[in-house]
Write an enzyme that holds these catalytic residues in place. Structure first.
Site, mmCIF file in Angstrom:
data_model
loop_
_atom_site.group_PDB
_atom_site.id
_atom_site.type_symbol
_atom_site.label_atom_id
_atom_site.label_comp_id
_atom_site.label_asym_id
_atom_site.label_seq_id
_atom_site.Cartn_x
_atom_site.Cartn_y
_atom_site.Cartn_z
ATOM 1 N N ASP A 14 -0.719 -4.622 -2.516
ATOM 2 C CA ASP A 14 0.244 -3.727 -1.870
ATOM 3 C C ASP A 14 1.000 -4.518 -0.809
ATOM 4 O O ASP A 14 0.400 -5.035 0.133
ATOM 5 C CB ASP A 14 -0.511 -2.554 -1.232
ATOM 6 C CG ASP A 14 0.416 -1.420 -0.822
ATOM 7 O OD1 ASP A 14 1.621 -1.490 -1.139
ATOM 8 O OD2 ASP A 14 -0.069 -0.467 -0.186
ATOM 9 N N ASP A 108 6.687 -2.358 -4.868
ATOM 10 C CA ASP A 108 5.867 -3.049 -3.864
ATOM 11 C C ASP A 108 4.365 -2.990 -4.094
ATOM 12 O O ASP A 108 3.594 -3.422 -3.232
ATOM 13 C CB ASP A 108 6.183 -2.516 -2.470
ATOM 14 C CG ASP A 108 5.870 -1.034 -2.316
ATOM 15 O OD1 ASP A 108 5.736 -0.349 -3.340
ATOM 16 O OD2 ASP A 108 5.766 -0.572 -1.171
ATOM 17 N N GLU A 109 3.916 -2.494 -5.233
ATOM 18 C CA GLU A 109 2.469 -2.483 -5.474
ATOM 19 C C GLU A 109 2.163 -2.530 -6.963
ATOM 20 O O GLU A 109 2.969 -2.104 -7.794
ATOM 21 C CB GLU A 109 1.806 -1.262 -4.825
ATOM 22 C CG GLU A 109 2.292 0.067 -5.332
ATOM 23 C CD GLU A 109 1.520 1.233 -4.737
ATOM 24 O OE1 GLU A 109 0.284 1.123 -4.586
ATOM 25 O OE2 GLU A 109 2.145 2.263 -4.439
#
EC number: 2.7.7.7
Length: 366
Positions: A14, A108-109
């Site tokens: 993350d 983003d993850e």
């Protein structure tokens, strides 16, 4: 733990305050300062906040004027999703150096299954550390990671030592880790559900674990069985690298509330054009059109219609959304309109896979 549970080595990576961190990286003048990606003022909304801004209580989905009150020095930056997507692709290319089993959740993850990895490294913890180091050196951003036996626990763990840290929950530590956890930390337990659990004396994983499956079914509906299993470390969902898009949407928040359908048609046509552009860029089409209406009192309503054929053309999307708009009278003035297409032609029916299981008695180094 049950002996027939599949034991995997899962990493959840993350990125730390991704959008805001990208802006700070690209503009050195923003480094160390409270930054909000989004719009300020009474109509603006915060999409992401830097850690400097979070110290003041600024967070995503917060109204821009409230964020400014909490942090008078807050700097608002317009989002640049093309740039964020570009950086995200760089990060994912690093993931694929270790495994092809990469399941992105957003820009983003992502989940990575490194049970069997390209480097032959038996330690998922060392792989996670190496990935985070490469992201910092090659991209210039920090990331946090969670490592454990399944996706559920790995995701919880990634938030444990944020920012720029990682947490490993080994197989023998899973049950104790979950028992001591505040119920608000459980992925899938939202704010409303957490409050309901608090009212029933459920504050930690241990409290939850003491409730029977019948009790959880009766009080939390179909989610009750999910809560019963996850608090026991049971989560069998595999990392799926070929996750298909389920829907595609666009929406607009207006500078002034709109009170008549007639005034909304021009806005709706622009939104339909944007949806069509995104569909054609992704080379997909859909059958179900959904109109999203957010009123001035922030109540949210949706109206949907499923067609007999796949569409991506702006005019068809607009006409369908127009019909939905006139379907019912407005309850109030409108601050936001959105259109989404689902039931896409990318969706495939998956064949059931034979489940593999590994005894927990095997040596499993994390």
């Amino acid at each position: 733990m049950p002996f027939d549970l599949p034991i995997r080595k899962i990493i959840h990576v993350d990125m730390d305050a991704f959008y805001a961190s990208v802006e700070q990286m690209d503009n050195p003048l923003l480094k160390g300062k409270p930054v909000a990606v989004g719009g300020g003022g009474k109509r603006g909304v915060v999409s992401a906040a830097s850690y400097e801004a979070r110290k003041f209580g600024v967070k995503s989905a917060m109204a821009g004027n409230l964020a400014s009150k909490l942090c008078p020095e807050l700097i608002f930056v317009r989002p640049n999703f093309e740039r964020y997507s570009e950086i995200s692709k760089q990060i994912r290319s690093i993931f694929f150096d270790y495994t092809d089993l990469v399941e992105p959740l957003s820009l983003d993850e992502a989940y990575l299954d490194v049970t069997e990895n390209k480097n032959g490294n038996p330690s998922a913890s060392l792989i996670a550390k190496e990935i985070r180091t490469r992201i910092l050196n090659e991209v210039g951003l920090t990331a946090s990671a969670g490592i454990s036996i399944n996706k559920f626990i790995a995701k919880i763990a990634s938030d444990y030592n944020k920012p720029n840290g990682q947490k490993t929950v080994n197989p023998e530590e899973v049950l104790e880790f979950l028992e001591q956890l505040d119920i608000r930390k459980f992925y899938g337990v939202g704010k409303v559900t957490a409050e309901k659990m608090y009212q029933k004396g459920i504050f930690t994983g241990l409290d939850l674990k003491q409730k029977s499956i019948d009790y959880l079914d009766a009080n939390f509906g179909k989610s009750g069985r999910y809560y019963y299993h996850i608090v026991r470390g049971i989560h069998t969902s595999e990392v799926k690298p070929d996750r298909t898009r389920k829907s595609l949407a666009a929406e607009r928040t207006f500078s002034e509330n709109l009170s008549s359908e007639v005034f909304m048609l021009e806005k709706l046509e622009h939104i339909a054009e944007e949806v069509s552009r995104r569909l054609n860029k992704s080379k997909v089409a859909g059958k179900t059109v959904t109109l999203k209406i957010k009123y001035s009192d922030f109540t949210l309503h949706t109206r949907s219609k499923t067609l007999k054929f796949f569409i991506s053309d702006k005019s068809v999307i607009f006409e369908t959304a127009k019909d939905l708009l006139y379907q019912e009278k407005l309850n109030n003035s409108v601050r936001l309109l959105g259109i989404s297409l689902s039931n896409l032609n990318t969706e495939k029916k998956e064949k059931p896979k034979e489940k593999k299981s590994v005894s927990v008695q095997l040596e499993f180094k994390f």
